[in-house]
Design a protein around this motif. Sequence first.
Motif, PDB file in Angstrom:
ATOM      1  N   GLY A  10      13.905 -10.663  22.607  1.00 37.35           N
ATOM      2  CA  GLY A  10      13.047 -11.668  23.220  1.00 37.35           C
ATOM      3  C   GLY A  10      13.758 -12.998  23.063  1.00 37.35           C
ATOM      4  O   GLY A  10      14.027 -13.421  21.933  1.00 37.35           O
ATOM      5  N   VAL A  11      14.096 -13.637  24.176  1.00 37.02           N
ATOM      6  CA  VAL A  11      14.938 -14.825  24.142  1.00 37.02           C
ATOM      7  C   VAL A  11      14.231 -16.004  24.791  1.00 37.02           C
ATOM      8  O   VAL A  11      13.739 -15.906  25.918  1.00 37.02           O
ATOM      9  CB  VAL A  11      16.275 -14.586  24.879  1.00 37.02           C
ATOM     10  N   LEU A  12      14.176 -17.110  24.069  1.00 34.23           N
ATOM     11  CA  LEU A  12      13.645 -18.345  24.627  1.00 34.23           C
ATOM     12  C   LEU A  12      14.813 -19.233  25.035  1.00 34.23           C
ATOM     13  O   LEU A  12      15.513 -19.788  24.187  1.00 34.23           O
ATOM     14  CB  LEU A  12      12.764 -19.076  23.620  1.00 34.23           C
ATOM     15  N   PHE A  13      15.041 -19.311  26.350  1.00 35.91           N
ATOM     16  CA  PHE A  13      16.037 -20.222  26.898  1.00 35.91           C
ATOM     17  C   PHE A  13      15.366 -21.562  27.204  1.00 35.91           C
ATOM     18  O   PHE A  13      14.213 -21.592  27.665  1.00 35.91           O
ATOM     19  CB  PHE A  13      16.635 -19.668  28.198  1.00 35.91           C
ATOM     20  N   THR A  14      16.058 -22.650  26.963  1.00 36.41           N
ATOM     21  CA  THR A  14      15.481 -23.966  27.247  1.00 36.41           C
ATOM     22  C   THR A  14      16.527 -24.899  27.828  1.00 36.41           C
ATOM     23  O   THR A  14      17.725 -24.781  27.523  1.00 36.41           O
ATOM     24  CB  THR A  14      14.865 -24.590  25.979  1.00 36.41           C
ATOM     25  N   GLN A  15      16.075 -25.808  28.652  1.00 39.86           N
ATOM     26  CA  GLN A  15      16.929 -26.868  29.177  1.00 39.86           C
ATOM     27  C   GLN A  15      16.698 -28.169  28.427  1.00 39.86           C
ATOM     28  O   GLN A  15      17.301 -29.184  28.750  1.00 39.86           O
ATOM     29  CB  GLN A  15      16.670 -27.070  30.677  1.00 39.86           C
ATOM     30  N   SER A  16      15.820 -28.122  27.425  1.00 44.00           N
ATOM     31  CA  SER A  16      15.536 -29.312  26.623  1.00 44.00           C
ATOM     32  C   SER A  16      16.576 -29.461  25.529  1.00 44.00           C
ATOM     33  O   SER A  16      16.815 -28.537  24.754  1.00 44.00           O
ATOM     34  CB  SER A  16      14.143 -29.208  25.996  1.00 44.00           C
ATOM     35  N   TYR A  17      17.197 -30.608  25.450  1.00 40.66           N
ATOM     36  CA  TYR A  17      18.207 -30.836  24.428  1.00 40.66           C
ATOM     37  C   TYR A  17      17.607 -31.490  23.182  1.00 40.66           C
ATOM     38  O   TYR A  17      18.322 -31.969  22.321  1.00 40.66           O
ATOM     39  CB  TYR A  17      19.353 -31.654  25.001  1.00 40.66           C
ATOM     40  N   LYS A  18      16.275 -31.460  23.102  1.00 42.06           N
ATOM     41  CA  LYS A  18      15.598 -31.903  21.890  1.00 42.06           C
ATOM     42  C   LYS A  18      15.337 -30.713  20.973  1.00 42.06           C
ATOM     43  O   LYS A  18      14.755 -30.858  19.915  1.00 42.06           O
ATOM     44  CB  LYS A  18      14.271 -32.583  22.247  1.00 42.06           C
ATOM     45  N   SER A  19      15.749 -29.540  21.401  1.00 47.40           N
ATOM     46  CA  SER A  19      15.483 -28.322  20.636  1.00 47.40           C
ATOM     47  C   SER A  19      16.504 -28.145  19.518  1.00 47.40           C
ATOM     48  O   SER A  19      17.386 -28.970  19.313  1.00 47.40           O
ATOM     49  CB  SER A  19      15.520 -27.113  21.569  1.00 47.40           C
ATOM     50  N   THR A  20      16.371 -27.039  18.816  1.00 47.57           N
ATOM     51  CA  THR A  20      17.307 -26.710  17.747  1.00 47.57           C
ATOM     52  C   THR A  20      18.679 -26.424  18.354  1.00 47.57           C
ATOM     53  O   THR A  20      18.820 -26.277  19.568  1.00 47.57           O
ATOM     54  CB  THR A  20      16.806 -25.478  16.980  1.00 47.57           C
ATOM     55  N   PRO A  21      19.741 -26.310  17.534  1.00 50.43           N
ATOM     56  CA  PRO A  21      21.080 -26.031  18.061  1.00 50.43           C
ATOM     57  C   PRO A  21      21.121 -24.760  18.913  1.00 50.43           C
ATOM     58  O   PRO A  21      20.325 -23.835  18.723  1.00 50.43           O
ATOM     59  CB  PRO A  21      21.914 -25.870  16.786  1.00 50.43           C
ATOM     60  N   ASP A  22      22.044 -24.721  19.842  1.00 52.87           N
ATOM     61  CA  ASP A  22      22.179 -23.590  20.750  1.00 52.87           C
ATOM     62  C   ASP A  22      22.585 -22.327  19.984  1.00 52.87           C
ATOM     63  O   ASP A  22      23.600 -22.303  19.292  1.00 52.87           O
ATOM     64  CB  ASP A  22      23.229 -23.933  21.811  1.00 52.87           C
ATOM     65  N   LEU A  23      21.786 -21.266  20.143  1.00 51.10           N
ATOM     66  CA  LEU A  23      22.033 -20.008  19.440  1.00 51.10           C
ATOM     67  C   LEU A  23      22.631 -18.946  20.361  1.00 51.10           C
ATOM     68  O   LEU A  23      22.578 -17.751  20.053  1.00 51.10           O
ATOM     69  CB  LEU A  23      20.725 -19.485  18.846  1.00 51.10           C
ATOM     70  N   SER A  24      23.235 -19.355  21.462  1.00 53.79           N
ATOM     71  CA  SER A  24      23.760 -18.389  22.433  1.00 53.79           C
ATOM     72  C   SER A  24      24.829 -17.482  21.835  1.00 53.79           C
ATOM     73  O   SER A  24      24.861 -16.272  22.099  1.00 53.79           O
ATOM     74  CB  SER A  24      24.318 -19.121  23.660  1.00 53.79           C
ATOM     75  N   SER A  25      25.729 -18.034  21.046  1.00 58.02           N
ATOM     76  CA  SER A  25      26.791 -17.217  20.436  1.00 58.02           C
ATOM     77  C   SER A  25      26.205 -16.202  19.471  1.00 58.02           C
ATOM     78  O   SER A  25      26.611 -15.033  19.450  1.00 58.02           O
ATOM     79  CB  SER A  25      27.799 -18.109  19.708  1.00 58.02           C
ATOM     80  N   GLU A  26      25.237 -16.638  18.662  1.00 54.06           N
ATOM     81  CA  GLU A  26      24.591 -15.733  17.716  1.00 54.06           C
ATOM     82  C   GLU A  26      23.853 -14.617  18.456  1.00 54.06           C
ATOM     83  O   GLU A  26      23.905 -13.444  18.046  1.00 54.06           O
ATOM     84  CB  GLU A  26      23.614 -16.498  16.830  1.00 54.06           C
ATOM     85  N   LEU A  27      23.160 -14.965  19.542  1.00 55.07           N
ATOM     86  CA  LEU A  27      22.456 -13.981  20.329  1.00 55.07           C
ATOM     87  C   LEU A  27      23.442 -12.946  20.897  1.00 55.07           C
ATOM     88  O   LEU A  27      23.183 -11.735  20.837  1.00 55.07           O
ATOM     89  CB  LEU A  27      21.693 -14.658  21.472  1.00 55.07           C
ATOM     90  N   SER A  28      24.548 -13.425  21.442  1.00 51.58           N
ATOM     91  CA  SER A  28      25.544 -12.515  22.018  1.00 51.58           C
ATOM     92  C   SER A  28      26.086 -11.553  20.970  1.00 51.58           C
ATOM     93  O   SER A  28      26.234 -10.349  21.226  1.00 51.58           O
ATOM     94  CB  SER A  28      26.687 -13.325  22.624  1.00 51.58           C
ATOM     95  N   GLN A  29      26.350 -12.034  19.767  1.00 53.59           N
ATOM     96  CA  GLN A  29      26.870 -11.183  18.707  1.00 53.59           C
ATOM     97  C   GLN A  29      25.868 -10.100  18.312  1.00 53.59           C
ATOM     98  O   GLN A  29      26.231  -8.929  18.114  1.00 53.59           O
ATOM     99  CB  GLN A  29      27.231 -12.036  17.486  1.00 53.59           C
ATOM    100  N   VAL A  30      24.601 -10.472  18.200  1.00 50.76           N
ATOM    101  CA  VAL A  30      23.576  -9.516  17.771  1.00 50.76           C
ATOM    102  C   VAL A  30      23.298  -8.469  18.852  1.00 50.76           C
ATOM    103  O   VAL A  30      23.247  -7.265  18.579  1.00 50.76           O
ATOM    104  CB  VAL A  30      22.264 -10.248  17.402  1.00 50.76           C
ATOM    105  N   ILE A  31      23.140  -8.908  20.100  1.00 46.05           N
ATOM    106  CA  ILE A  31      22.730  -7.996  21.169  1.00 46.05           C
ATOM    107  C   ILE A  31      23.842  -7.041  21.572  1.00 46.05           C
ATOM    108  O   ILE A  31      23.602  -6.014  22.207  1.00 46.05           O
ATOM    109  CB  ILE A  31      22.215  -8.796  22.393  1.00 46.05           C
ATOM    110  N   THR A  32      25.077  -7.331  21.175  1.00 49.08           N
ATOM    111  CA  THR A  32      26.200  -6.437  21.500  1.00 49.08           C
ATOM    112  C   THR A  32      26.711  -5.712  20.264  1.00 49.08           C
ATOM    113  O   THR A  32      27.820  -5.172  20.267  1.00 49.08           O
ATOM    114  CB  THR A  32      27.361  -7.228  22.139  1.00 49.08           C
ATOM    115  N   SER A  33      25.910  -5.658  19.209  1.00 45.56           N
ATOM    116  CA  SER A  33      26.382  -5.129  17.933  1.00 45.56           C
ATOM    117  C   SER A  33      26.397  -3.599  17.845  1.00 45.56           C
ATOM    118  O   SER A  33      26.958  -3.049  16.907  1.00 45.56           O
ATOM    119  CB  SER A  33      25.537  -5.703  16.786  1.00 45.56           C
ATOM    120  N   LEU A  34      25.760  -2.916  18.762  1.00 45.37           N
ATOM    121  CA  LEU A  34      25.721  -1.448  18.696  1.00 45.37           C
ATOM    122  C   LEU A  34      27.035  -0.841  19.174  1.00 45.37           C
ATOM    123  O   LEU A  34      27.688  -1.381  20.053  1.00 45.37           O
ATOM    124  CB  LEU A  34      24.573  -0.909  19.545  1.00 45.37           C
TER     125      LEU A  34
END
Length: 238
Positions: free
Chosen positions: A214-238
């Motif tokens: 479940g991924v929350l994508f946002t265009q708001s730059y007031k959010s927490t740091p971008d977790l795209s790299s972490e997401l990619s690592q986890v979702i491709t870990s199998l």
Amino acid sequence: MLISSKPLKDVFHCPEESNFYSYCLDTLVLNHCAHHQVILEFGAGDGTPIINSLMRTRFDGKIHGFELNPLAYKTAKSNIEEYELSDKYIIHNTSFFDALRPKAEYLISNPPYLPAIDDKIYQPLLHGGTDGSKITRQLLTLGYENVLVMLSSYSNPQGLIEFANSQGYRTADFTVTPLPFGYYSSESKVKNMIAELREKGMAFYTKNIYLLAGVLFTQSYKSTPDLSSELSQVITSL
């Protein structure tokens, strides 16, 4: 918990996936919403995930769900009325892309992500294009500031994350669960395409398990740091 009694070929039915979608909605969206916000949902199905979330949270805005399948729409409408949530959850039996949609702060969806050469599968509305990410990509081109989607490890997840980034989105938050291949994903036509994607480095799974995020994508730059790299690592870990 609501359980649909409709045949699997008529209305999408996967309790494990629906419960996870509902959990993601709670933790990534509804528990953080300001008062009276409007949320749009692509693909309401039988309404179970949203109804369960509304029963658990204090969300006081409105969710507009769009569902093409007329039988799923009727089931959802009946369920919503039974739980007296018609003031919060409004269902539309029309195409999301063609509808006049109200302005909203969030777009949410458990979108079709089954990869197959065409839509001649058990449930054609679950077809996500040849790599499973077609509909999700369409949703990410609509410019909503916040988009919550379910992202499958066998449906070109890295390509989808990169596409989201190219549309100005960053990964604000995500959560992941393992799921067994089920009724729809075990159809031979789908499994064959998933196997082809794995050979191309576009699908990640074990013999019986894939990952759903479940991924929350946002265009708001007031959010927490971008977790795209972490997401990619986890979702491709199998």
